[in-house]
Design an enzyme around this catalytic site. Structure first.
Site, PDB file in Angstrom:
ATOM      1  N   ASP A   1      12.593  65.303  85.926  1.00 21.60           N
ATOM      2  CA  ASP A   1      12.376  66.725  86.209  1.00 21.60           C
ATOM      3  C   ASP A   1      12.719  67.011  87.657  1.00 21.60           C
ATOM      4  O   ASP A   1      13.184  66.120  88.375  1.00 21.60           O
ATOM      5  CB  ASP A   1      10.946  67.160  85.841  1.00 21.60           C
ATOM      6  CG  ASP A   1      10.933  68.588  85.315  1.00 21.60           C
ATOM      7  OD1 ASP A   1      11.387  69.485  86.044  1.00 21.60           O
ATOM      8  OD2 ASP A   1      10.489  68.819  84.175  1.00 21.60           O
TER       9      ASP A   1
ATOM     10  N   HIS B   1      16.023  71.584  85.433  1.00 19.86           N
ATOM     11  CA  HIS B   1      14.978  70.574  85.673  1.00 19.86           C
ATOM     12  C   HIS B   1      15.592  69.246  86.100  1.00 19.86           C
ATOM     13  O   HIS B   1      15.162  68.181  85.675  1.00 19.86           O
ATOM     14  CB  HIS B   1      14.103  70.406  84.423  1.00 19.86           C
ATOM     15  CG  HIS B   1      13.194  71.570  84.185  1.00 19.86           C
ATOM     16  ND1 HIS B   1      12.022  71.765  84.884  1.00 19.86           N
ATOM     17  CD2 HIS B   1      13.305  72.615  83.334  1.00 19.86           C
ATOM     18  CE1 HIS B   1      11.447  72.881  84.462  1.00 19.86           C
ATOM     19  NE2 HIS B   1      12.198  73.425  83.525  1.00 19.86           N
TER      20      HIS B   1
ATOM     21  N   GLU C   1      14.529  76.523  80.613  1.00 17.45           N
ATOM     22  CA  GLU C   1      14.264  77.070  81.952  1.00 17.45           C
ATOM     23  C   GLU C   1      15.306  76.660  82.995  1.00 17.45           C
ATOM     24  O   GLU C   1      14.958  76.148  84.058  1.00 17.45           O
ATOM     25  CB  GLU C   1      12.886  76.591  82.431  1.00 17.45           C
ATOM     26  CG  GLU C   1      11.751  77.085  81.574  1.00 17.45           C
ATOM     27  CD  GLU C   1      10.406  76.638  82.111  1.00 17.45           C
ATOM     28  OE1 GLU C   1       9.481  77.439  82.076  1.00 17.45           O
ATOM     29  OE2 GLU C   1      10.280  75.470  82.551  1.00 17.45           O
TER      30      GLU C   1
ATOM     31  N   CYS D   1      32.986  76.589  87.783  1.00 13.14           N
ATOM     32  CA  CYS D   1      32.460  77.134  86.514  1.00 13.14           C
ATOM     33  C   CYS D   1      33.306  78.328  86.058  1.00 13.14           C
ATOM     34  O   CYS D   1      33.605  78.467  84.867  1.00 13.14           O
ATOM     35  CB  CYS D   1      30.998  77.552  86.668  1.00 13.14           C
ATOM     36  SG  CYS D   1      29.893  76.169  86.945  1.00 13.14           S
TER      37      CYS D   1
ATOM     38  N   TRP E   1       8.660  76.498  71.664  1.00 10.20           N
ATOM     39  CA  TRP E   1       7.594  76.286  72.652  1.00 10.20           C
ATOM     40  C   TRP E   1       7.113  77.562  73.296  1.00 10.20           C
ATOM     41  O   TRP E   1       5.964  77.670  73.707  1.00 10.20           O
ATOM     42  CB  TRP E   1       8.073  75.300  73.725  1.00 10.20           C
ATOM     43  CG  TRP E   1       9.251  75.764  74.520  1.00 10.20           C
ATOM     44  CD1 TRP E   1      10.553  75.720  74.126  1.00 10.20           C
ATOM     45  CD2 TRP E   1       9.251  76.337  75.826  1.00 10.20           C
ATOM     46  NE1 TRP E   1      11.362  76.234  75.111  1.00 10.20           N
ATOM     47  CE2 TRP E   1      10.596  76.620  76.174  1.00 10.20           C
ATOM     48  CE3 TRP E   1       8.238  76.633  76.750  1.00 10.20           C
ATOM     49  CZ2 TRP E   1      10.950  77.189  77.392  1.00 10.20           C
ATOM     50  CZ3 TRP E   1       8.597  77.197  77.969  1.00 10.20           C
ATOM     51  CH2 TRP E   1       9.935  77.466  78.279  1.00 10.20           C
TER      52      TRP E   1
ATOM     53  N   LEU F   1      -1.353  71.752  75.801  1.00 15.54           N
ATOM     54  CA  LEU F   1      -2.658  71.149  76.060  1.00 15.54           C
ATOM     55  C   LEU F   1      -2.908  70.970  77.556  1.00 15.54           C
ATOM     56  O   LEU F   1      -4.015  70.601  77.952  1.00 15.54           O
ATOM     57  CB  LEU F   1      -2.765  69.809  75.329  1.00 15.54           C
ATOM     58  CG  LEU F   1      -2.466  69.861  73.825  1.00 15.54           C
ATOM     59  CD1 LEU F   1      -2.656  68.492  73.191  1.00 15.54           C
ATOM     60  CD2 LEU F   1      -3.341  70.879  73.105  1.00 15.54           C
ATOM     61  N   ASP F   2      -1.907  71.230  78.360  1.00 16.69           N
ATOM     62  CA  ASP F   2      -2.146  71.223  79.811  1.00 16.69           C
ATOM     63  C   ASP F   2      -2.873  72.499  80.229  1.00 16.69           C
ATOM     64  O   ASP F   2      -3.448  72.552  81.310  1.00 16.69           O
ATOM     65  CB  ASP F   2      -0.842  71.072  80.599  1.00 16.69           C
ATOM     66  CG  ASP F   2       0.268  72.014  80.138  1.00 16.69           C
ATOM     67  OD1 ASP F   2       0.397  72.224  78.921  1.00 16.69           O
ATOM     68  OD2 ASP F   2       1.001  72.534  81.000  1.00 16.69           O
TER      69      ASP F   2
ATOM     70  N   TRP G   1       2.054  68.682  80.086  1.00 14.26           N
ATOM     71  CA  TRP G   1       2.734  68.773  81.382  1.00 14.26           C
ATOM     72  C   TRP G   1       1.731  68.430  82.474  1.00 14.26           C
ATOM     73  O   TRP G   1       0.554  68.811  82.379  1.00 14.26           O
ATOM     74  CB  TRP G   1       3.277  70.192  81.576  1.00 14.26           C
ATOM     75  CG  TRP G   1       4.196  70.626  80.482  1.00 14.26           C
ATOM     76  CD1 TRP G   1       3.894  71.455  79.449  1.00 14.26           C
ATOM     77  CD2 TRP G   1       5.551  70.216  80.279  1.00 14.26           C
ATOM     78  NE1 TRP G   1       4.985  71.595  78.622  1.00 14.26           N
ATOM     79  CE2 TRP G   1       6.020  70.847  79.116  1.00 14.26           C
ATOM     80  CE3 TRP G   1       6.428  69.373  80.974  1.00 14.26           C
ATOM     81  CZ2 TRP G   1       7.312  70.667  78.623  1.00 14.26           C
ATOM     82  CZ3 TRP G   1       7.713  69.201  80.476  1.00 14.26           C
ATOM     83  CH2 TRP G   1       8.148  69.844  79.326  1.00 14.26           C
TER      84      TRP G   1
ATOM     85  N   GLU H   1       1.684  68.989  85.981  1.00 15.89           N
ATOM     86  CA  GLU H   1       1.590  69.602  87.315  1.00 15.89           C
ATOM     87  C   GLU H   1       0.150  69.559  87.818  1.00 15.89           C
ATOM     88  O   GLU H   1      -0.104  69.369  89.000  1.00 15.89           O
ATOM     89  CB  GLU H   1       2.028  71.072  87.283  1.00 15.89           C
ATOM     90  CG  GLU H   1       3.515  71.307  87.142  1.00 15.89           C
ATOM     91  CD  GLU H   1       3.928  71.520  85.708  1.00 15.89           C
ATOM     92  OE1 GLU H   1       3.199  71.058  84.796  1.00 15.89           O
ATOM     93  OE2 GLU H   1       4.973  72.150  85.484  1.00 15.89           O
TER      94      GLU H   1
HETATM   95  C1  ACM Z   1       8.704  73.984  78.770  1.00 17.01           C
HETATM   96  O1  ACM Z   1       7.490  74.156  78.756  1.00 17.01           O
HETATM   97  N1  ACM Z   1       9.391  74.327  79.841  1.00 17.01           N
HETATM   98  C2  ACM Z   1       9.427  73.435  77.637  1.00 17.01           C
END
Ligand code: ACM
Length: 701
Positions: free
Chosen positions: A361, A424, A488, A503, A563, A592-593, A642, A644
């Site tokens: 990430d 990411h 993202e 590009c 998601w 679940l975070d 996740w 963080e």
């Molecule tokens: C995500 O939560 N960015 C997949």
């Protein structure tokens, strides 16, 4: 022939040595630079000890260095409170003195899993120590409980394995919650805890398809004298032995009853099983070894409530969905290798069958890629995370990952690697700037959120890099899936490709002419098509990725993850339209975070909504669609973790459970068998078992 292969070998050895030396040099350099990056102010030495009224009176940059903190003010207990700051911002603190501070209760989770905490002096007059307040403080050596304390919450000191001195100034309080002192090396203390007396009822999670309670004499577990299993089931036979030892205390088997483990190809579904218990023993049949293993997991749960006598019972069971996974994120906070194994053991109990590793990430790159040593040397330390200003170093070697794969296979859990693209990827770009348009130099990211630096779809180096990474990982992870991320990629999405000359030239060459914002998504499709072709044709892998609505064309046969909050219908429609498969992890049910209730951990976050236990339980995998969808598109259910805001392995469990149990049931059990009230009844028993075993489970529901 001989000569040339010997010569090849020498050249390889030379390269290996050079690689190692280069790697060692880069690691040293990386370690030095990251150590220096911790001292934010030139020539400034942070103090080791402070006395202040409140945490807000400290400089933010001092908090991650202090060894000893004395607070003397009125302590705050909610939001970004004194306790949250002590726990999450002064991660390394060893001594906390609150004797002059004013505070009526130590909040739930106040010092949850602080690895360096050795001593705490509690405020005079404090009346309550909250649940899991000192859970897993593995170095805590001594605590004095003032006479004012009337209540100690569930799991308050659970897992404080060095806590050799607990001094009650008065009599121990009358209210001491369940498992408050489990794992504390003072045996008299455990007897003070409410031991969460095991219920008389059986509790199986996820609920099986068919359960029939029989009549007749029970099976006495002491009567089990042998385990009979075909050689193909030797792993499952070992699990049976472990279960009898751990659950029924049987070291030696010497009775006449037996446990029979059999393969039965008449069962429908690779993970299907039957379990029969009667006076003569236990018979578990599975279509495959995985089915037999799941029969054993059910058997183990029966023993939780009845370790000595099992009433006759027949269970016939099979999963509703193909993949039931947890995704863990060792990037934002590194998860030590051994902890991954421990996590596998726990999830397998609930018939979860995939561990999805988010290995890459913006904040760190965590997997060894031999061809690109700079990834680990320069980018395997997350320097800080939002207001948590300490670093999180660490990576997995390929050998470790091979070991994890082999270990997880014994629990019928496959390991799915994720390498993000095109977003990411800041950590990779930090190590190899030529991966991004204009070869921009960027530091490893230190905040949560979305970065605008993306991989360059117009550079052949990007493809060479990705193909080499995937080729190496294919040797490590035998799972038929590889996750490509895809989420993202910048704000606005993919904007870093809009004006970059390479590009723009590629868009022209590909005949992409739109100027309505879709042109960059077409470029993403070009990039994904090339990578997917490599994964499929060369490596035989099925690609997975996070669904984004603007990415209109999903390659048939791929697996997309729904998601985003509120976008599950769009994701399902796209999957059906494109003949793709779908994994369900919508934020409303599966993130679940997120805290489970307001005020639950993580109290301070980037604005996460709440995912309640009920919301997780209410995930209905058919999502209101027909049987056709369930048969042809639905693949499974994922819980995302996740990290963080999850800064210790114990907190991963806290976030994962009990909601992960609700998702396990959503992914496995028939809709007609599911009922929230009954789940809660079963949960109490399973949760007690988890707490007794020292697993942190959120109780805030
Ligand atoms: C995500 O939560 N960015 C997949």
């Amino acid at each position: 022939m001989m000569l040339s292969s010997c010569c090849d070998m020498k050249i390889q050895l030379y390269y290996l040595l050079m690689n190692r030396m280069l790697f060692a040099a880069l690691v040293c350099w990386g370690a030095l630079t990251s150590a220096f990056s911790m001292s934010r102010t030139e020539g400034y030495t942070p103090p080791a000890e402070v006395v202040v009224p409140n945490m807000k009176d400290l400089r933010p940059e001092d908090k991650p260095y202090l060894k000893s903190i004395t607070l003397t003010g009125h302590l705050t207990t909610t939001g970004n409170s004194d306790f949250r700051q002590l726990r999450d911002l002064s991660f390394q603190v060893e001594r906390v003195d609150l004797r002059r501070a004013v505070c009526s209760a130590i909040p739930d989770n106040a010092f949850h899993s602080r690895p360096y905490l050795r001593s705490v002096i509690l405020p005079q007059g404090v009346t309550k120590i909250g649940s899991q307040a000192f859970f897993g403080c593995r170095r805590l050596e001594r605590i004095v409980i003032p006479t004012s304390v009337e209540e100690i919450g569930e799991g308050a000191f659970n897992g404080c394995t060095l806590l050799r001195e607990v001094v009650f100034e008065g009599a121990p309080p009358r209210k001491i919650g369940k498992f408050a002192f489990n794992g504390v090396p003072v045996s008299s203390l455990e007897s003070l805890s409410d031991n969460g007396l095991l219920a008389d009822e059986a509790a199986i999670i996820p609920i099986p398809a068919v359960v029939e309670h029989g009549k007749g004499s029970p099976l006495l577990t002491t009567a089990i004298g042998r385990i009979v299993a075909a050689p193909a089931l030797h792993n499952e036979a070992a699990h049976a032995r472990r279960i009898l030892k751990e659950r029924a205390g049987l070291e030696l088997l010497k009775g006449r009853a037996e446990i029979r483990l059999e393969l039965d190809t008449t069962l429908r579904g690779d993970e299907a099983y039957t379990l029969n218990v009667d006076r003569r023993g236990v018979c578990i049949k599975g279509r495959t070894a995985a089915g037999v293993f799941y029969g054993l997991m059910t058997f183990e749960q029966l023993l939780v409530s009845h370790p000595r006598r099992l009433q006759p019972i027949y269970v016939a069971d099979a999963p509703r969905t193909k993949i039931r996974e947890f995704m863990v994120d060792p990037c934002r906070t590194f998860i030590p290798f051994e902890e991954l194994k421990r996590f596998v053991v726990e999830m397998a109990r609930y018939k979860m069958n995939a561990l999805h590793l988010h290995l890459v990430d913006d904040q760190a790159w965590r997997i060894e890629i031999k061809k690109y040593p700079r990834l680990l040397a320069l980018s395997s330390t997350r320097p800080s995370m939002d207001d948590m200003l300490y670093s999180s170093p660490g990576f997995y070697t390929q050998d470790e990952m091979k070991e994890l794969v082999a270990f997880a296979a014994k629990y019928h859990v496959m390991v799915i690697p994720e390498i993000e693209m095109p977003g990411h990827e800041v950590a990779a770009i930090h190590a190899y700037p030529q991966l991004t348009p204009g070869a921009k130099r960027v530091p490893v990211r230190t905040t949560c959120g979305v970065s605008n630096e993306l991989l360059n779809p117009a550079s052949e180096f990007t493809y060479e890099f990705l193909f080499n990474v995937f080729d190496e990982l294919a040797e490590v992870f035998p799972a038929p899936y590889v996750h490509l991320g895809g989420d993202e990629a910048g704000i606005p999405p993919l904007d870093c490709w809009t004006n970059d000359s390479s590009c723009v030239a590629l868009k022209k060459r590909l005949g992409i002419k739109t100027e309505d914002g879709s042109e960059n998504w077409r470029l993403q499709k070009y990039m994904f098509d090339r990578v997917i072709a490599h994964l499929r044709d060369k490596l035989g892998k099925t690609p997975m990725f996070w669904y984004e609505t603007d990415f209109k064309e999903i390659q048939p046969g791929c697996v997309v993850f729904a998601w985003r909050h509120g976008l599950t219908n769009a994701a399902i429609d796209a999957a059906i339209r494109n003949k793709a498969k779908i994994m369900l992890c919508p934020g409303e049910h599966c993130y679940l975070d997120y805290p489970m209730q307001r005020g639950d951990m993580p109290e301070v976050n980037w604005g996460m909504p709440v995912t309640t236990l009920k919301a997780s339980y209410d995930l209905e995998p058919s999502w209101g669609r027909d049987a056709d969808f369930e048969q042809n598109n639905l693949y499974g259910v994922a819980g995302t973790l996740w990290s963080e805001c999850i800064n210790t392995p114990e907190r991963i469990y806290y976030q994962a459970y009990p909601r992960g149990l609700a998702l396990a049931e959503a992914g496995w059990s028939l809709r007609t068998r599911r009922n929230y009230d009954d789940f809660l009844r079963r949960l109490k028993i399973i949760q007690n078992d988890m707490m007794r075993r020292g697993i942190s489970v959120s109780l805030q529901y």
